[in-house]
Design a protein around this motif. Structure first.
Motif, short mmCIF file in Angstrom:
data_model
loop_
_atom_site.label_atom_id
_atom_site.label_comp_id
_atom_site.label_asym_id
_atom_site.label_seq_id
_atom_site.Cartn_x
_atom_site.Cartn_y
_atom_site.Cartn_z
N ARG A 72 0.81 -1.21 0.00
CA ARG A 72 0.00 0.00 0.00
C ARG A 72 0.86 1.27 0.00
NH1 ARG A 72 -5.21 -0.12 -1.68
NH2 ARG A 72 -6.41 -1.76 -0.65
N LEU A 73 2.08 1.19 0.54
CA LEU A 73 2.96 2.35 0.60
C LEU A 73 4.09 2.26 -0.42
CD1 LEU A 73 3.14 2.85 4.48
CD2 LEU A 73 1.86 4.22 2.82
N ASP A 74 3.93 1.40 -1.41
CA ASP A 74 4.90 1.22 -2.47
C ASP A 74 4.33 1.78 -3.77
OD1 ASP A 74 6.67 0.45 -4.43
OD2 ASP A 74 6.70 -1.67 -3.88
N PRO A 75 4.86 2.91 -4.27
CA PRO A 75 4.31 3.53 -5.49
C PRO A 75 4.33 2.60 -6.70
CG PRO A 75 5.82 5.03 -4.38
CD PRO A 75 5.96 3.71 -3.70
N GLU A 76 5.28 1.65 -6.73
CA GLU A 76 5.36 0.73 -7.86
C GLU A 76 4.15 -0.20 -7.91
OE1 GLU A 76 7.66 0.68 -10.31
OE2 GLU A 76 8.42 2.52 -9.40
N LYS A 77 3.56 -0.48 -6.75
CA LYS A 77 2.43 -1.41 -6.69
C LYS A 77 1.10 -0.72 -6.45
CE LYS A 77 5.24 -5.29 -5.07
NZ LYS A 77 5.46 -6.28 -3.99
N SER A 78 1.13 0.42 -5.76
CA SER A 78 -0.11 1.08 -5.36
C SER A 78 -0.46 2.28 -6.23
CB SER A 78 0.00 1.52 -3.90
OG SER A 78 -1.23 1.88 -3.37
N GLY A 79 0.52 2.85 -6.95
CA GLY A 79 0.29 4.09 -7.68
C GLY A 79 0.84 5.26 -6.89
N ILE A 80 0.49 6.48 -7.29
CA ILE A 80 1.14 7.65 -6.70
C ILE A 80 0.51 8.07 -5.37
CG2 ILE A 80 1.87 8.54 -8.92
CD1 ILE A 80 -0.40 10.58 -8.76
N SER A 81 -0.60 7.45 -4.98
CA SER A 81 -1.28 7.88 -3.76
C SER A 81 -1.76 6.68 -2.96
CB SER A 81 -2.49 8.77 -4.11
OG SER A 81 -3.30 9.01 -2.99
N CYS A 82 -1.61 6.76 -1.65
CA CYS A 82 -2.15 5.74 -0.76
C CYS A 82 -3.52 6.15 -0.25
CB CYS A 82 -1.20 5.47 0.40
SG CYS A 82 -1.80 4.20 1.55
N CYS A 83 -3.58 7.19 0.55
CA CYS A 83 -4.84 7.58 1.18
C CYS A 83 -5.89 8.03 0.16
CB CYS A 83 -4.59 8.69 2.20
SG CYS A 83 -6.07 9.20 3.10
N MET A 84 -5.54 8.98 -0.70
CA MET A 84 -6.50 9.45 -1.68
C MET A 84 -6.81 8.38 -2.72
SD MET A 84 -7.64 12.32 -0.84
CE MET A 84 -7.23 13.32 0.61
N GLY A 85 -5.81 7.56 -3.05
CA GLY A 85 -6.01 6.51 -4.03
C GLY A 85 -6.84 5.35 -3.50
N ASP A 86 -6.81 5.16 -2.18
CA ASP A 86 -7.51 4.03 -1.58
C ASP A 86 -8.89 4.42 -1.06
OD1 ASP A 86 -8.05 1.53 -0.50
OD2 ASP A 86 -6.95 1.92 1.35
N ILE A 87 -8.98 5.46 -0.24
CA ILE A 87 -10.27 5.80 0.36
C ILE A 87 -10.78 7.20 -0.02
CG2 ILE A 87 -10.00 4.18 2.26
CD1 ILE A 87 -9.21 6.49 4.07
N GLY A 88 -9.88 8.14 -0.27
CA GLY A 88 -10.32 9.47 -0.68
C GLY A 88 -11.14 9.41 -1.97
N VAL A 89 -10.75 8.49 -2.85
CA VAL A 89 -11.45 8.36 -4.13
C VAL A 89 -12.87 7.84 -3.91
CG1 VAL A 89 -10.67 5.99 -4.63
CG2 VAL A 89 -11.17 7.57 -6.52
N HIS A 90 -13.10 7.07 -2.83
CA HIS A 90 -14.47 6.66 -2.50
C HIS A 90 -15.33 7.87 -2.15
CE1 HIS A 90 -14.74 2.35 -2.74
NE2 HIS A 90 -13.73 2.13 -1.90
N ALA A 91 -14.77 8.78 -1.34
CA ALA A 91 -15.50 9.99 -0.97
C ALA A 91 -15.79 10.84 -2.20
CB ALA A 91 -14.71 10.78 0.07
N PHE A 92 -14.82 10.96 -3.07
CA PHE A 92 -14.99 11.69 -4.34
C PHE A 92 -16.12 11.07 -5.14
CE2 PHE A 92 -14.02 11.53 -8.91
CZ PHE A 92 -14.02 12.89 -9.23
N ASN A 93 -16.09 9.74 -5.29
CA ASN A 93 -17.12 9.05 -6.06
C ASN A 93 -18.50 9.22 -5.42
OD1 ASN A 93 -18.67 6.11 -6.17
ND2 ASN A 93 -17.91 6.79 -8.15
N MET A 94 -18.54 9.15 -4.09
CA MET A 94 -19.82 9.28 -3.40
C MET A 94 -20.44 10.65 -3.62
SD MET A 94 -22.08 7.67 -1.70
CE MET A 94 -21.12 6.18 -1.42
N ILE A 95 -19.60 11.68 -3.66
CA ILE A 95 -20.11 13.03 -3.94
C ILE A 95 -20.75 13.09 -5.31
CG2 ILE A 95 -19.41 15.41 -4.45
CD1 ILE A 95 -17.36 15.19 -2.20
N GLU A 96 -20.05 12.61 -6.32
CA GLU A 96 -20.59 12.71 -7.68
C GLU A 96 -21.77 11.76 -7.88
OE1 GLU A 96 -16.95 14.62 -10.19
OE2 GLU A 96 -17.47 12.53 -10.66
N PHE A 97 -21.76 10.60 -7.22
CA PHE A 97 -22.86 9.64 -7.32
C PHE A 97 -24.14 10.21 -6.73
CE2 PHE A 97 -25.36 6.26 -5.22
CZ PHE A 97 -25.72 5.50 -6.34
N THR A 98 -24.06 10.76 -5.54
CA THR A 98 -25.28 11.23 -4.86
C THR A 98 -25.80 12.55 -5.41
OG1 THR A 98 -23.97 12.27 -3.10
CG2 THR A 98 -24.78 10.02 -2.71
#
Length: 379
Positions: free
Chosen positions: A187-213
């Motif tokens: 989760r903290l390895d950019p090669e496996k997780s991408g450039i973000s841990c927190c925003m890439g894992d759970i922040g994006v859920h909050a983002f999606n929930m805003i646009e969904f609702t």
């Protein structure tokens, strides 16, 4: 009832939380049959796990490439129709790409890829096909988030003025403060997780929930991320200001170091007529608020709820439903789409949501790196 859809699973073996969530969700509405898998990079472990969960081992494959190759040799009516990708993030793109290129429908864990450019490549592939692609933003499957979406769509809140989304967890605390541990988790390895841990894992859920609702698209963001230690390459906490078209604004607060928090996703949407608030840890309660009336509480299963909400409710009022049921609602929507049946656009997140998510993730990191400046999201 049509024959069950033949499902393949990639990853999610052993004690994987996401694995059991997807497997149970696929069975809940009796629409899928797991017929093939690569549960683990080790074939022996995959076969052992298949036996543990009582799945035939004749189509447990050595690796992903072999699965695609061997399945294509089977008659169309026998082969896997849709694959669920439950692997670490860096494998999502190559797997999804190959599946689309070879005619398989896809159900993919988020984030859909590790880069926005990869997401756009998948979008072009999907546009040329007649395939179904779902991204499992699980929380869109809860009856009360669906009710929230339909009430906002009907104008119950009036003009949206403010949106506040929070996703707080504390799980990474035991890892982040130990240098050896924070250097060993994927989760903290950019090669496996991408450039973000927190925003890439759970922040994006909050983002999606805003646009969904809300049905609104976020236009621009300003992010302030927290890495906590100089040798840590991935964000584990952050706050993001958001702007929509017009004068509506909002905030996304996301953290994996919120000590004592478990899975604290909440969203509140405020309009000029009223407001709605929902909490993932109490998912059967949707709070409706206004300036001139007492707080109202909406609960699943009642006739006053929308058709979309009731479609995602399996039990009579007062019988709690949870995360497995929410994921099952997404699988149900995908099944309808695969079969060419009529379905509501809110039944499952699509590749468009996946592309938007990667746009958000990369924009938050860009905003932070540019000295906490405003960044426009591409439509």
């Amino acid at each position: 009832m049509p024959k069950k859809i033949k499902l393949g699973i990639l990853g999610g073996g052993g004690d994987s939380l996401i694995g059991v969530l997807h497997r149970i969700a696929s069975h809940i509405n009796d629409n899928y049959e797991i017929v093939g898998a690569v549960f683990n990079p080790d074939l022996g472990e995959s076969i052992k796990f298949a036996k543990e969960i009582d799945i035939p081992t004749n189509r447990i494959y050595n690796d992903f490439e072999t699965l695609v190759e061997e399945e294509l040799k089977l008659p169309k009516e026998e082969r896997i129709q849709v694959c669920s990708i439950l692997t670490p993030n860096f494998l999502h793109f190559p797997m999804a790409k190959k599946l689309l290129e070879n005619g398989f429908h896809v159900i993919c864990e988020k984030p859909m890829t590790t880069t926005y450019d990869e997401a756009k490549i998948l979008q072009k592939l999907l546009d040329k096909s007649n395939l179904v692609f779902a991204v499992t933003h699980t929380y869109t499957g809860y009856p009360m988030t669906r009710q929230m979406r339909e009430m906002i769509k009907s104008g119950a809140l009036g003009k949206i003025q403010k949106v506040d989304a929070q996703y707080y967890q504390g799980w990474i605390n035991p890892i982040i403060h130990d240098k050896s541990k924070r250097g060993s988790t994927w989760r903290l390895d950019p090669e496996k997780s991408g450039i973000s841990c927190c925003m890439g894992d759970i922040g994006v859920h909050a983002f999606n929930m805003i646009e969904f609702t809300t049905g609104l698209q976020i236009k621009s963001i300003l992010a302030d991320l927290n890495y906590l230690y100089d040798d840590n390459k991935m964000d584990i906490d952050g706050t993001v200001l958001v702007r929509f078209e017009g004068n509506a604004k909002g905030v996304i607060r996301s953290s994996q170091i919120a000590t004592g928090e478990e899975n604290g996703l909440t969203i509140a949407v405020y309009g000029d007529k009223g407001a709605l608030k929902w909490e993932q840890e109490n998912p059967n309660f949707l709070y409706a608020m206004s300036d001139d009336k007492p707080v109202q509480i909406y609960k699943p299963g009642h006739a006053y709820n929308s058709e979309l909400s009731l479609d995602g409710t399996k039990l009579p009022p007062g019988h709690p439903e949870g995360i497995f049921d929410a994921m099952a609602n997404i699988y149900l929507g995908v099944a309808r789409a695969i079969r060419g049946e009529k379905y509501n656009s809110g039944e499952f997140p699509t590749m468009n949501d996946g592309v938007r998510g990667l746009n958000f993730i990369e924009s938050t990191v860009k905003s932070h790196q540019q000295g906490n400046s405003w960044v426009n999201l591409i439509k």
